[in-house]
Design a protein around this motif. Structure first.
Motif, short mmCIF file in Angstrom:
data_model
loop_
_atom_site.label_atom_id
_atom_site.label_comp_id
_atom_site.label_asym_id
_atom_site.label_seq_id
_atom_site.Cartn_x
_atom_site.Cartn_y
_atom_site.Cartn_z
N ALA A 59 4.03 9.55 10.90
CA ALA A 59 4.42 10.75 10.16
C ALA A 59 5.60 11.51 10.76
O ALA A 59 6.31 12.20 10.03
CB ALA A 59 3.22 11.70 10.05
N PHE A 60 5.80 11.39 12.07
CA PHE A 60 6.82 12.21 12.72
C PHE A 60 7.74 11.46 13.68
O PHE A 60 8.57 12.07 14.34
CB PHE A 60 6.16 13.39 13.45
CG PHE A 60 5.43 14.31 12.51
CD1 PHE A 60 6.12 15.14 11.65
CD2 PHE A 60 4.05 14.32 12.48
CE1 PHE A 60 5.45 15.98 10.78
CE2 PHE A 60 3.36 15.16 11.62
CZ PHE A 60 4.06 15.99 10.76
N GLY A 61 7.57 10.15 13.79
CA GLY A 61 8.49 9.37 14.61
C GLY A 61 8.18 9.31 16.09
O GLY A 61 9.03 8.87 16.86
N ALA A 62 6.99 9.73 16.50
CA ALA A 62 6.60 9.53 17.90
C ALA A 62 6.64 8.02 18.17
O ALA A 62 6.43 7.22 17.26
CB ALA A 62 5.21 10.09 18.16
N GLU A 63 6.93 7.65 19.40
CA GLU A 63 7.07 6.22 19.71
C GLU A 63 6.17 5.80 20.86
O GLU A 63 6.65 5.52 21.96
CB GLU A 63 8.53 5.89 20.01
CG GLU A 63 9.44 6.09 18.83
CD GLU A 63 10.89 5.70 19.10
OE1 GLU A 63 11.16 5.00 20.10
OE2 GLU A 63 11.73 6.10 18.30
N PRO A 64 4.85 5.74 20.61
CA PRO A 64 3.95 5.26 21.66
C PRO A 64 4.30 3.82 22.03
O PRO A 64 4.70 3.03 21.18
CB PRO A 64 2.57 5.33 21.03
CG PRO A 64 2.73 6.02 19.73
CD PRO A 64 4.17 6.03 19.38
N ASP A 112 14.32 6.45 9.02
CA ASP A 112 13.13 7.05 9.63
C ASP A 112 12.67 8.31 8.92
O ASP A 112 11.48 8.47 8.66
CB ASP A 112 13.39 7.37 11.11
CG ASP A 112 13.53 6.12 11.97
OD1 ASP A 112 13.07 5.04 11.55
OD2 ASP A 112 14.08 6.23 13.07
N ASN A 113 13.59 9.22 8.60
CA ASN A 113 13.20 10.49 7.96
C ASN A 113 12.55 10.26 6.60
O ASN A 113 11.53 10.88 6.28
CB ASN A 113 14.41 11.42 7.82
CG ASN A 113 14.84 11.98 9.16
OD1 ASN A 113 14.05 12.10 10.07
ND2 ASN A 113 16.12 12.32 9.27
N THR A 114 13.12 9.38 5.80
CA THR A 114 12.56 9.09 4.47
C THR A 114 11.19 8.44 4.61
O THR A 114 10.23 8.82 3.91
CB THR A 114 13.50 8.16 3.68
OG1 THR A 114 14.78 8.77 3.59
CG2 THR A 114 12.96 7.87 2.30
N ARG A 115 11.09 7.48 5.51
CA ARG A 115 9.83 6.77 5.72
C ARG A 115 8.73 7.74 6.17
O ARG A 115 7.62 7.73 5.66
CB ARG A 115 10.07 5.69 6.78
CG ARG A 115 9.08 4.63 6.87
CD ARG A 115 9.47 3.45 7.75
NE ARG A 115 10.56 3.63 8.69
CZ ARG A 115 11.81 3.19 8.50
NH1 ARG A 115 12.16 2.57 7.40
NH2 ARG A 115 12.73 3.37 9.44
N GLN A 116 9.04 8.59 7.13
CA GLN A 116 8.06 9.54 7.65
C GLN A 116 7.64 10.55 6.58
O GLN A 116 6.46 10.87 6.44
CB GLN A 116 8.61 10.24 8.88
CG GLN A 116 8.79 9.30 10.05
CD GLN A 116 9.77 9.81 11.09
OE1 GLN A 116 10.10 10.99 11.12
NE2 GLN A 116 10.23 8.92 11.96
N SER A 117 8.60 11.03 5.81
CA SER A 117 8.30 11.97 4.73
C SER A 117 7.41 11.32 3.66
O SER A 117 6.45 11.92 3.19
CB SER A 117 9.60 12.48 4.11
OG SER A 117 9.33 13.31 3.01
N THR A 118 7.74 10.09 3.32
CA THR A 118 6.94 9.36 2.34
C THR A 118 5.52 9.17 2.86
O THR A 118 4.54 9.34 2.12
CB THR A 118 7.58 7.99 2.01
OG1 THR A 118 8.89 8.21 1.50
CG2 THR A 118 6.75 7.21 1.01
N ARG A 156 3.91 11.03 5.08
CA ARG A 156 3.20 12.33 5.08
C ARG A 156 2.70 12.67 3.67
O ARG A 156 1.60 13.20 3.52
CB ARG A 156 4.10 13.44 5.62
CG ARG A 156 4.32 13.38 7.13
CD ARG A 156 4.98 14.63 7.67
NE ARG A 156 6.25 14.96 7.05
CZ ARG A 156 7.44 14.52 7.44
NH1 ARG A 156 7.52 13.69 8.48
NH2 ARG A 156 8.53 14.90 6.83
N SER A 157 3.50 12.36 2.66
CA SER A 157 3.05 12.59 1.28
C SER A 157 1.88 11.69 0.94
O SER A 157 0.92 12.12 0.29
CB SER A 157 4.19 12.34 0.29
OG SER A 157 5.22 13.26 0.48
N LEU A 158 1.95 10.45 1.37
CA LEU A 158 0.90 9.48 1.09
C LEU A 158 -0.41 9.88 1.77
O LEU A 158 -1.48 9.77 1.18
CB LEU A 158 1.35 8.10 1.57
CG LEU A 158 0.46 6.91 1.28
CD1 LEU A 158 0.32 6.70 -0.22
CD2 LEU A 158 1.03 5.66 1.93
N ILE A 159 -0.33 10.37 2.98
CA ILE A 159 -1.54 10.72 3.72
C ILE A 159 -2.24 11.92 3.07
O ILE A 159 -3.45 12.09 3.20
CB ILE A 159 -1.25 10.98 5.22
CG1 ILE A 159 -2.53 10.82 6.06
CG2 ILE A 159 -0.70 12.36 5.46
CD1 ILE A 159 -2.68 9.51 6.70
#
Length: 189
Positions: free
Chosen positions: A121-126, A142-148, A150-153
């Motif tokens: 959701a936010f790009g943390a990189e464990p 990355d921004n589009t993927r994370q935003s998508t 977050r909407s999905l969740i």
């Protein structure tokens, strides 16, 4: 199974080492106080069972030593289910990362430290995280993927979907379409 942040961190460290040793990609996780959810891709046929055997042995020894106890820590063998890509992968991903919310531990999955939610959701990189191709296909950057994501969740998982996932995990059945189950040599659920 976990009594402190150090316990969670120790388990995560052994999971990372085991994934490398036994050749698995870890796409999602939620470490709960009494169980663990993992979404992985094994790169060898016995990768999952070898990882879980190693984790069980190492972590139980650590936990027993740390807390002055003896005996087994885990209840029976681990449970698993083969998951079809496409919507089933994303559904399981959401199921796993929303588990702390469903359990009433947090109201927001981003607050729960011991899951993969913040990576998606936010790009943390464990270090142990390998983004799955289905997740990467959610956006061109990355921004589009994370935003998508977050909407999905935020789309609620219905009771039937949750029940179906739990049933497949607890019985070892394949989670996917009837066609996929047939290809895998399984009967439909």
């Amino acid at each position: 199974m976990f009594a402190s942040d150090n316990d969670f961190a120790t388990y995560a460290n052994w999971l990372l080492k085991g994934a490398s040793k036994y050749q698995l990609q870890i796409h999602a996780w939620a470490f709960m106080t009494n169980h663990v959810h993992l979404l992985v891709t094994p790169l060898q046929n016995d990768s999952v069972s070898r990882l879980m055997q190693s984790l069980g042995s190492c972590y139980a020894g650590y936990f027993n030593y740390t807390y002055g106890r003896t005996g087994t820590l885990f209840e029976g063998r681990f449970r698993s289910s083969l998951v079809q890509d496409d919507k089933y992968f994303l559904t399981c991903l959401r199921y796993i990362e929303l588990n702390p919310v469903r359990a009433g531990m947090v109201n927001d999955p981003g607050v729960y430290r011991w899951s993969s939610y913040n990576a998606h959701a936010f790009g943390a990189e464990p270090r142990m995280w390998t983004p799955h191709g289905i997740y990467l296909a959610l956006g061109d950057d990355d921004n589009t993927r994370q935003s998508t994501y977050r909407s999905l969740i935020n789309e609620a998982l219905d009771f039937d979907t949750i029940a179906k996932i739990r049933h497949c995990i607890n019985t070892g059945l394949v989670l996917g379409t009837d066609e996929f189950k047939y290809k895998m040599g399984c009967q439909s659920v």
